[in-house]
Motif scaffolding. Structure first.
Motif, PDB file in Angstrom:
ATOM      1  N   LYS A   1      28.434  25.648  33.646  1.00 42.11           N
ATOM      2  CA  LYS A   1      29.026  25.445  34.975  1.00 42.11           C
ATOM      3  C   LYS A   1      29.918  26.626  35.399  1.00 42.11           C
ATOM      4  N   PRO A   2      30.880  27.067  34.570  1.00 34.00           N
ATOM      5  CA  PRO A   2      31.707  28.207  34.977  1.00 34.00           C
ATOM      6  C   PRO A   2      30.884  29.489  35.159  1.00 34.00           C
ATOM      7  N   TYR A   3      29.855  29.648  34.351  1.00 28.78           N
ATOM      8  CA  TYR A   3      29.016  30.842  34.488  1.00 28.78           C
ATOM      9  C   TYR A   3      28.317  30.835  35.842  1.00 28.78           C
ATOM     10  N   ARG A   4      27.768  29.686  36.217  1.00 29.49           N
ATOM     11  CA  ARG A   4      27.098  29.573  37.516  1.00 29.49           C
ATOM     12  C   ARG A   4      28.066  29.767  38.678  1.00 29.49           C
ATOM     13  N   GLU A   5      29.324  29.393  38.468  1.00 25.23           N
ATOM     14  CA  GLU A   5      30.348  29.559  39.508  1.00 25.23           C
ATOM     15  C   GLU A   5      30.903  30.980  39.545  1.00 25.23           C
ATOM     16  N   GLY A   6      30.465  31.837  38.640  1.00 26.43           N
ATOM     17  CA  GLY A   6      30.893  33.229  38.622  1.00 26.43           C
ATOM     18  C   GLY A   6      32.240  33.469  37.968  1.00 26.43           C
ATOM     19  N   LYS A   7      32.718  32.520  37.194  1.00 23.77           N
ATOM     20  CA  LYS A   7      34.044  32.666  36.580  1.00 23.77           C
ATOM     21  C   LYS A   7      34.086  33.648  35.414  1.00 23.77           C
ATOM     22  N   PHE A   8      32.929  34.104  34.937  1.00 22.26           N
ATOM     23  CA  PHE A   8      32.900  35.050  33.831  1.00 22.26           C
ATOM     24  C   PHE A   8      32.780  36.496  34.323  1.00 22.26           C
ATOM     25  N   LYS A   9      32.628  36.701  35.626  1.00 28.64           N
ATOM     26  CA  LYS A   9      32.458  38.050  36.178  1.00 28.64           C
ATOM     27  C   LYS A   9      33.782  38.785  36.184  1.00 28.64           C
TER      28      LYS A   9
ATOM     29  N   ARG B   1      39.423  34.402  34.850  1.00 32.05           N
ATOM     30  CA  ARG B   1      38.321  34.828  33.974  1.00 32.05           C
ATOM     31  C   ARG B   1      38.689  34.743  32.494  1.00 32.05           C
ATOM     32  N   THR B   2      39.846  35.250  32.126  1.00 31.71           N
ATOM     33  CA  THR B   2      40.237  35.278  30.716  1.00 31.71           C
ATOM     34  C   THR B   2      40.304  33.867  30.138  1.00 31.71           C
ATOM     35  N   PHE B   3      40.935  32.959  30.879  1.00 33.42           N
ATOM     36  CA  PHE B   3      41.053  31.577  30.415  1.00 33.42           C
ATOM     37  C   PHE B   3      39.677  30.924  30.337  1.00 33.42           C
TER      38      PHE B   3
END
Length: 167
Positions: free
Chosen positions: A58-66, A72-74
């Motif tokens: 879910k976070p990856y799809r929401e772009g939170k790892f970019k 991003r760090t959390f």
């Protein structure tokens, strides 16, 4: 009279033995072990699926790892913990599956896929995971869910608490 005295003397010893037998747990029958194996498989696989979806997919799809994404760090730290947790629970689920013949047949081909997830937790935590890594987690989870369903052990996402993730 002598027999009565012998019985009276033996009574406390017999009563104590009965108490010990009542307290001593008895081993599970093989049928119970199989039933619990399926239940434990579902519990472990559900936790792995929930953690993977909630904190990795879910976070990856929401772009939170970019790079540059807020939080991003959390998100990466949580994804790393979730990855390690999911790997651990999938390994446990695969072990549980061995207790049920039908489930064992369904899950056996997936052990290599589960093993391939071993280092992804730290890769996620360091922000080095890409599309292929995320989809491999998702693919393995979906394969385990499908294997469980085919063996009569339906797996649904169950999001673990933060304390469960941290171990």
């Amino acid at each position: 009279m002598g027999e009565l005295a012998a019985l009276a003397a033996a009574e406390p010893v017999a009563a104590e033995a009965d108490e010990r037998a009542a307290v001593t747990p008895s081993p599970s029958t093989s049928a119970e072990k199989q039933k619990f194996a399926k239940t434990r498989f579902v519990a472990n696989a559900s936790l792995a699926a929930g953690a993977t979806y909630q904190w990795i997919v879910k976070p990856y799809r929401e772009g939170k790892f970019k790079k540059g994404a807020k939080g991003r760090t959390f998100a990466l730290i949580k994804a790393g913990l979730a990855g390690a947790f999911a790997y651990n629970r999938l390994k446990a689920a695969a072990d549980n599956a061995k207790g049920d013949p039908l489930l064992a047949k369904a899950v056996a081909p997936l052990t290599a896929g589960i093993e391939s997830l071993k280092g992804l937790g730290s890769k996620l935590r360091k922000g080095q995971a890409g599309d292929a890594d995320i989809s491999s987690f998702d693919d393995v989870i979906n394969s385990v869910k499908e294997a469980g369903k085919s063996a009569g052990a339906e797996v649904t996402n169950k999001v673990p608490s933060a304390s469960q993730l941290g171990g």
